[in-house]
Design an enzyme around this catalytic site. Structure first.
Site, short mmCIF file in Angstrom:
data_model
loop_
_atom_site.label_atom_id
_atom_site.label_comp_id
_atom_site.label_asym_id
_atom_site.label_seq_id
_atom_site.Cartn_x
_atom_site.Cartn_y
_atom_site.Cartn_z
N ASP A 179 -13.94 1.89 9.01
CA ASP A 179 -14.22 2.26 7.75
C ASP A 179 -15.30 1.40 7.24
O ASP A 179 -14.85 -0.08 7.15
CB ASP A 179 -12.80 2.52 7.21
CG ASP A 179 -13.19 3.01 5.58
OD1 ASP A 179 -14.05 3.03 5.15
OD2 ASP A 179 -12.06 3.33 5.01
N ASN A 186 -13.32 -3.22 2.00
CA ASN A 186 -12.23 -3.55 2.90
C ASN A 186 -12.52 -4.89 3.44
O ASN A 186 -11.65 -5.40 4.46
CB ASN A 186 -12.50 -2.58 4.12
CG ASN A 186 -11.68 -1.30 3.65
OD1 ASN A 186 -11.05 -1.09 2.92
ND2 ASN A 186 -12.38 0.02 4.59
N LYS A 229 1.02 -1.09 0.09
CA LYS A 229 0.05 0.04 -0.07
C LYS A 229 0.73 1.13 0.14
O LYS A 229 1.62 1.43 1.01
CB LYS A 229 -0.94 -0.10 1.22
CG LYS A 229 -2.03 1.02 1.19
CD LYS A 229 -2.77 0.77 2.65
CE LYS A 229 -3.80 1.86 2.78
NZ LYS A 229 -4.59 1.66 4.00
#
Length: 452
Positions: free
Chosen positions: A291, A296, A159
């Site tokens: 989140d 996700n 990431k």
């Protein structure tokens, strides 16, 4: 090292004036799409407290979202939230286009990506990998994700943060506050500054990948060997403040289970597991991944497990807040309105001296929200309109200015997680035995009988 062909992309604007220019262009697109009639509707909404209904054309919506996707960062993050929670403002057509912000951002070009990797790993960064895929497998508001394989055989997801995003957060939030004032997005009498400040703090946390790595490891330890979930391990030797190296995991976004290719049993099982996890995060872990983006959660059809990703928005919950939420949940289940009131005051939902009729209305709203706990069987989220009913009543209640207090902004992330879990269950059209699950997770066990 194996490389892919060069992918298209645009450089992330990192300087304050450049980002202000892009946001100004986005605002121009939005204003042009809203038009004179829409501006009148926004003004009417601000003065009356009634919800606005913006007839934004698909073309102007597309321009607006493309501009945010090129900016990335805080403005795109807020756009994602608008796309998830803005159905009361935007038309269904506009909301559908805005939902693209939940799926992807525009990737940075290879030249900018190479500069980031060289800054983080050194000029010979490529020697660390036997394979690096330059085409990202995902791109979001803060960074993009690449597949890679190290020379010792580890399959990784890297990431990589967009350059300048961290430094642009403060100016982005300030510019968004100005935009909100210009378009009258906040209801009359509501001060959004504390909530923007909480958004500012949240985004700074999400932009620190060292902090996210620590949160991921804490969460992984608390989850333990759960057969329903998988949390990727962090690879510390390749993790920096701007690059997070994790195990690569396979799967599809969990909301794909809503498609015709999957049976109801799979939808119900996934929704049940994620609902149970939400309760465990608050009442057992004291650590919540807040989140609610469906991407996700990756579902692996072969194992039936769900991989949990993105721990940048992970919050620890103060023990006193956990205790207050537990008291509120138990009192609501038991119909104990005095207990509900006590817990609600502790959480800031009402003041101890608020008028009795206002307190009664708030308690009625809380009992309405607990509808899934009042059934002896599985609650069918697919046919439920509970969200709309609670949303309408809650909006009217808080816009009335009847209460002397408001929940602390730092608790808003919990409401976001609860709503996300509900909306995912509805998206999956799942049936969940939530009442039994809540009893098992939050009800203190009865004391064992003394031995004879």
């Amino acid at each position: 090292m194996t490389k892919s062909t060069k992918q298209p992309g645009s450089a992330v604007p990192s300087r304050r004036l450049s980002r202000l220019w892009h946001l100004g262009r986005a605002t121009t697109d939005l204003a042009a799409g809203v038009g004179v009639k829409g501006m009148y509707e926004l003004a009417r909404s601000r003065n009356s407290g009634e919800p606005a209904r913006i007839q934004l054309s698909p073309e102007h919506t597309r321009r607006f979202t493309e501009r945010l996707a090129r900016m990335r960062g805080a403005v795109m993050k807020m756009g994602q939230l608008m796309s998830m929670e803005g159905s009361d403002i935007f038309t269904p057509e506009a909301a559908e286009i805005m939902s693209a912000l939940r799926e992807r951002a525009e990737p940075m070009p290879m030249s900018q990506l190479s500069q980031v990797l060289e800054r983080e790993y050194g000029a010979d960064w490529d020697k660390r990998f036997s394979r690096f895929e330059f085409k990202p497998i995902a791109a979001a508001s803060i960074g993009q994700v690449h597949r890679a394989e190290t020379r010792d055989g580890r399959r990784l997801a890297l990431k990589i943060q967009f350059p300048g995003v961290r430094d642009s957060i403060d100016s982005d939030i300030d510019n968004l506050a100005l935009l909100g004032q210009t378009f009258g997005m906040a209801p009359k009498g509501i001060d959004i500054k504390p909530f923007l400040e909480e958004a500012r703090r949240q985004l700074h946390r999400e932009a620190d990948y060292d902090a996210e790595a620590e949160a991921l490891e804490r969460y992984r330890a608390r989850l333990g060997d759960d057969p329903d979930f998988l949390v990727p391990a962090v690879h510390r030797d390749l993790t920096t403040r701007n690059v997070l190296a994790m195990d690569f995991v396979d799967g599809v976004p969990v909301d794909r289970l809503a498609g015709a290719d999957y049976r109801r049993a799979a939808r119900d099982r996934a929704a049940t597991a994620l609902m149970r996890l939400t309760l465990r995060e608050l009442f057992e872990f004291g650590l919540v991944q807040t989140d609610p983006n469906f991407g996700n959660y990756l579902y692996d059809a072969d194992s039936g497990r769900i991989a949990l990703l993105d721990f940048g928005a992970t919050h620890g919950v103060a023990p006193e807040h956990v205790a207050a939420f537990r008291r509120l949940a138990l009192a609501t289940i038991d119909g104990d309105r005095d207990g509900m009131r006590e817990a609600s005051v502790a959480l800031g939902y009402m003041g101890a001296d608020d008028p009795a009729e206002h307190i009664g209305t708030m308690l009625d709203l809380l009992q309405l929200a607990s509808e899934p706990l009042s059934t002896d069987d599985h609650y069918d989220f697919g046919t439920s309109d509970l969200f709309e009913r609670v949303y309408r009543q809650g909006r009217e209640l808080f816009r009335s200015g009847a209460f002397s207090t408001a929940p602390a902004p730092e608790t808003m992330f919990l409401h976001r997680k609860f709503m996300g879990s509900f909306m995912l269950s509805r998206r999956l059209r799942a049936r969940v035995d939530l009442a039994a699950m809540v009893e098992a997770v939050i009800r203190p066990p009865a004391p064992a009988a003394a031995a004879a």
